[in-house]
Design a protein around this motif. Structure first.
Motif, mmCIF file in Angstrom:
data_model
loop_
_atom_site.group_PDB
_atom_site.id
_atom_site.type_symbol
_atom_site.label_atom_id
_atom_site.label_comp_id
_atom_site.label_asym_id
_atom_site.label_seq_id
_atom_site.Cartn_x
_atom_site.Cartn_y
_atom_site.Cartn_z
ATOM 1 N N ASP A 1 -3.051 -1.103 12.449
ATOM 2 C CA ASP A 1 -2.329 -2.302 12.886
ATOM 3 C C ASP A 1 -2.539 -3.455 11.914
ATOM 4 O O ASP A 1 -1.607 -4.205 11.615
ATOM 5 C CB ASP A 1 -2.784 -2.718 14.289
ATOM 6 C CG ASP A 1 -2.254 -1.790 15.375
ATOM 7 O OD1 ASP A 1 -1.304 -1.030 15.095
ATOM 8 O OD2 ASP A 1 -2.808 -1.806 16.489
ATOM 9 N N VAL A 2 -3.773 -3.597 11.410
ATOM 10 C CA VAL A 2 -4.054 -4.669 10.453
ATOM 11 C C VAL A 2 -3.314 -4.425 9.146
ATOM 12 O O VAL A 2 -2.731 -5.346 8.562
ATOM 13 C CB VAL A 2 -5.575 -4.778 10.187
ATOM 14 C CG1 VAL A 2 -5.850 -5.778 9.058
ATOM 15 C CG2 VAL A 2 -6.308 -5.213 11.449
ATOM 16 N N MET A 3 -3.308 -3.167 8.678
ATOM 17 C CA MET A 3 -2.661 -2.841 7.402
ATOM 18 C C MET A 3 -1.145 -2.762 7.495
ATOM 19 O O MET A 3 -0.458 -2.778 6.468
ATOM 20 C CB MET A 3 -3.204 -1.506 6.868
ATOM 21 C CG MET A 3 -4.652 -1.545 6.437
ATOM 22 S SD MET A 3 -5.167 0.020 5.630
ATOM 23 C CE MET A 3 -5.241 1.115 7.058
ATOM 24 N N GLN A 4 -0.619 -2.670 8.692
ATOM 25 C CA GLN A 4 0.797 -2.389 8.899
ATOM 26 C C GLN A 4 1.751 -3.246 8.055
ATOM 27 O O GLN A 4 2.678 -2.711 7.430
ATOM 28 C CB GLN A 4 1.128 -2.518 10.386
ATOM 29 C CG GLN A 4 2.582 -2.255 10.758
ATOM 30 C CD GLN A 4 3.414 -3.519 10.706
ATOM 31 O OE1 GLN A 4 2.928 -4.581 11.094
ATOM 32 N NE2 GLN A 4 4.622 -3.421 10.219
ATOM 33 N N PRO A 5 1.566 -4.570 7.967
ATOM 34 C CA PRO A 5 2.511 -5.353 7.147
ATOM 35 C C PRO A 5 2.498 -4.978 5.672
ATOM 36 O O PRO A 5 3.448 -5.267 4.947
ATOM 37 C CB PRO A 5 2.036 -6.800 7.362
ATOM 38 C CG PRO A 5 1.263 -6.777 8.633
ATOM 39 C CD PRO A 5 0.590 -5.443 8.642
ATOM 40 N N LYS A 6 1.423 -4.358 5.215
ATOM 41 C CA LYS A 6 1.278 -4.022 3.797
ATOM 42 C C LYS A 6 1.637 -2.565 3.487
ATOM 43 O O LYS A 6 1.688 -2.185 2.324
ATOM 44 C CB LYS A 6 -0.172 -4.272 3.351
ATOM 45 C CG LYS A 6 -0.584 -5.730 3.394
ATOM 46 C CD LYS A 6 0.205 -6.557 2.398
ATOM 47 C CE LYS A 6 -0.234 -7.994 2.380
ATOM 48 N NZ LYS A 6 0.544 -8.797 1.411
ATOM 49 N N LEU A 7 1.852 -1.762 4.501
ATOM 50 C CA LEU A 7 2.086 -0.339 4.281
ATOM 51 C C LEU A 7 3.514 -0.087 3.813
ATOM 52 O O LEU A 7 4.455 -0.110 4.597
ATOM 53 C CB LEU A 7 1.809 0.443 5.566
ATOM 54 C CG LEU A 7 0.340 0.554 5.988
ATOM 55 C CD1 LEU A 7 0.227 1.187 7.357
ATOM 56 C CD2 LEU A 7 -0.452 1.353 4.960
ATOM 57 N N ILE B 1 0.833 -1.201 0.000
ATOM 58 C CA ILE B 1 0.000 0.000 0.000
ATOM 59 C C ILE B 1 0.871 1.255 0.000
ATOM 60 O O ILE B 1 1.724 1.421 0.874
ATOM 61 C CB ILE B 1 -0.924 0.037 1.235
ATOM 62 C CG1 ILE B 1 -1.843 -1.180 1.264
ATOM 63 C CG2 ILE B 1 -1.751 1.329 1.254
ATOM 64 C CD1 ILE B 1 -2.600 -1.341 2.571
ATOM 65 N N PHE B 2 0.665 2.096 -0.983
ATOM 66 C CA PHE B 2 1.243 3.445 -1.004
ATOM 67 C C PHE B 2 0.076 4.419 -0.877
ATOM 68 O O PHE B 2 -0.962 4.237 -1.506
ATOM 69 C CB PHE B 2 1.995 3.716 -2.303
ATOM 70 C CG PHE B 2 2.259 5.179 -2.543
ATOM 71 C CD1 PHE B 2 3.404 5.774 -2.054
ATOM 72 C CD2 PHE B 2 1.344 5.965 -3.235
ATOM 73 C CE1 PHE B 2 3.640 7.131 -2.257
ATOM 74 C CE2 PHE B 2 1.572 7.322 -3.440
ATOM 75 C CZ PHE B 2 2.729 7.898 -2.948
ATOM 76 N N ALA B 3 0.247 5.441 -0.058
ATOM 77 C CA ALA B 3 -0.831 6.425 0.077
ATOM 78 C C ALA B 3 -0.259 7.825 0.243
ATOM 79 O O ALA B 3 0.797 8.016 0.844
ATOM 80 C CB ALA B 3 -1.733 6.084 1.258
ATOM 81 N N LEU B 4 -0.964 8.774 -0.311
ATOM 82 C CA LEU B 4 -0.674 10.189 -0.128
ATOM 83 C C LEU B 4 -1.838 10.781 0.659
ATOM 84 O O LEU B 4 -2.987 10.717 0.218
ATOM 85 C CB LEU B 4 -0.539 10.882 -1.477
ATOM 86 C CG LEU B 4 -0.433 12.407 -1.475
ATOM 87 C CD1 LEU B 4 0.837 12.858 -0.761
ATOM 88 C CD2 LEU B 4 -0.470 12.955 -2.896
ATOM 89 N N VAL B 5 -1.551 11.313 1.846
ATOM 90 C CA VAL B 5 -2.581 11.875 2.713
ATOM 91 C C VAL B 5 -2.299 13.368 2.884
ATOM 92 O O VAL B 5 -1.308 13.756 3.507
ATOM 93 C CB VAL B 5 -2.600 11.169 4.085
ATOM 94 C CG1 VAL B 5 -3.661 11.798 4.988
ATOM 95 C CG2 VAL B 5 -2.871 9.678 3.920
#
Length: 385
Positions: free
Chosen positions: A203-209, A90-94
């Motif tokens: 926390d759930v997304m953490q491995p994918k971030l 996951i890549f995100a721009l916030v």
């Protein structure tokens, strides 16, 4: 040939008027979020297989839709857990739109151009051969303009095979998944929909971030997950850790040397998790090496990681604590002692072996040969003596 593909979606509106509702009656979002799910091209089939099962399990076979889940946070968490089984990052721009006031960006056109530059710079810095895919959209959206921006600034040639493609979002589950992740991140950061369960989602997304790029990128200790009454967090030490890390990153960000790129990748990952996920958590060597593998397209050995990545970072003055649990930026005194104790557990036995080796040689040669008498061993000699 493009090896990586990114499926994009967005969340939020382009309004910067936070005092009144939008035309459709909704409240103006405080943030604008662009999400890209990146993957090796060959993994797309497996990702779609997993997403198809999620659609059947939670959406009666219909499209993955964050709006359908809305504020059912337990359901959202269950879907996230299943989503994270898929082999994507996951890549995100916030972007905090509230910070854009006074930046000359009050108009939609200038606002979007600003976002185009941010998203383009970060995505293509990570994957210069990236192919991007977005759902079919109208002419008045962020994605439509972003597509034109990418096409104008990344002309395909022998050195850059980047391109942008369209798909029907109703038929592309990965674009739908990008929408679901964007909607979830909104519930972590946007004040109009923020949820009490936001840390659970992260926390759930953490491995994918892979990374979340925040704008403005200002260090805020209160964005770090910690209890203000907890002695496990030292604000001054945390700021020192971040400042030293940022000094290194700013000086090496444009390097094209492979091992320096790996150092930047590692340190960026440590900084990201320290600031936005959990300042107390250690990150295993395996997890960081997997992150390097995603960035460079091939795996690195543990010896390479320790000697060509971690060691040079420390030599450059970056504070990196380590223990049997992995690595992190130090956030408290305990982290400092973790590093010293971990090092001592290695150094002390080695010095003991050197001393025994030296003593055996001196004994066997009647004291005529001291293997530590040379000038280059003066430091070891002083410690052993």
């Amino acid at each position: 040939m493009q090896n990586h593909v990114a499926f994009l979606n967005e969340w939020g509106d382009n309004s910067l008027d936070f005092e009144k509702k939008n035309e459709n009656g909704t409240i103006t979002s405080t943030h604008f979020i662009v999400t890209a799910l990146t993957a090796v091209r060959g993994d797309a089939i497996e990702i779609r297989r997993i997403l198809s099962a999620i659609q059947k399990r939670y959406f009666q076979g219909s499209a993955l839709d964050s709006n359908v889940v809305d504020n059912d946070h337990e359901l959202r968490k269950l879907i996230l857990e299943d989503l994270c089984e898929a082999p994507f990052q996951i890549f995100a721009l916030v972007v905090d739109k509230r910070q854009l006031i006074g930046e000359g960006l009050r108009y939609k056109g200038s606002f979007y151009k600003f976002l185009y530059r941010l998203a383009d710079r970060e995505l293509f810095r990570i994957f210069p051969d990236l192919q991007m895919i977005a759902g079919e959209i109208g002419s008045d959206s962020f994605m439509e303009g972003f597509i034109k921006y990418v096409q104008q600034n990344h002309i395909s040639n022998l050195f850059n095979e980047s391109s942008f493609g369209f798909v029907n979002a109703q038929n592309e589950a990965i674009v739908q998944a990008a929408d679901f992740i964007a909607g979830t991140l909104a519930r972590c950061y946007d004040e109009t929909v923020i949820a009490d369960q936001r840390q659970d989602f992260l926390d759930v997304m953490q491995p994918k971030l892979m990374t979340i790029k925040f704008w403005p990128d200002v260090f805020n200790p209160y964005q770090v997950r910690y209890d203000s009454q907890d002695q496990q967090y030292d604000k001054g030490l945390a700021e020192l850790s971040i400042n030293l890390a940022n000094d290194f990153l700013q000086g090496r960000a444009k390097s094209t040397v492979p091992h320096v790129i790996d150092q930047v990748t590692t340190l960026s990952y440590l900084v990201f998790h320290f600031r936005y996920i959990n300042a107390i958590r250690y990150i295993s060597s395996f997890e960081i090496m997997e992150h390097i593998k995603v960035r460079r397209g091939k795996a690195v050995s543990l010896h390479y990681f320790q000697t060509k990545v971690i060691a040079p970072l420390r030599d450059a003055g970056v504070l990196i604590a380590s223990s049997s649990k992995g690595y992190k930026l130090p956030a408290n005194e305990s982290d400092l002692y973790d590093f010293v104790n971990h090092s001592n557990a290695i150094i002390e036995p080695m010095l003991s072996r050197v001393k025994k080796f030296r003593d055996q040689i001196r004994l066997a040669t009647d004291g005529k040969l001291d293997v530590l008498e040379r000038n280059e061993y003066s430091l070891i000699r002083k410690v052993v003596d």
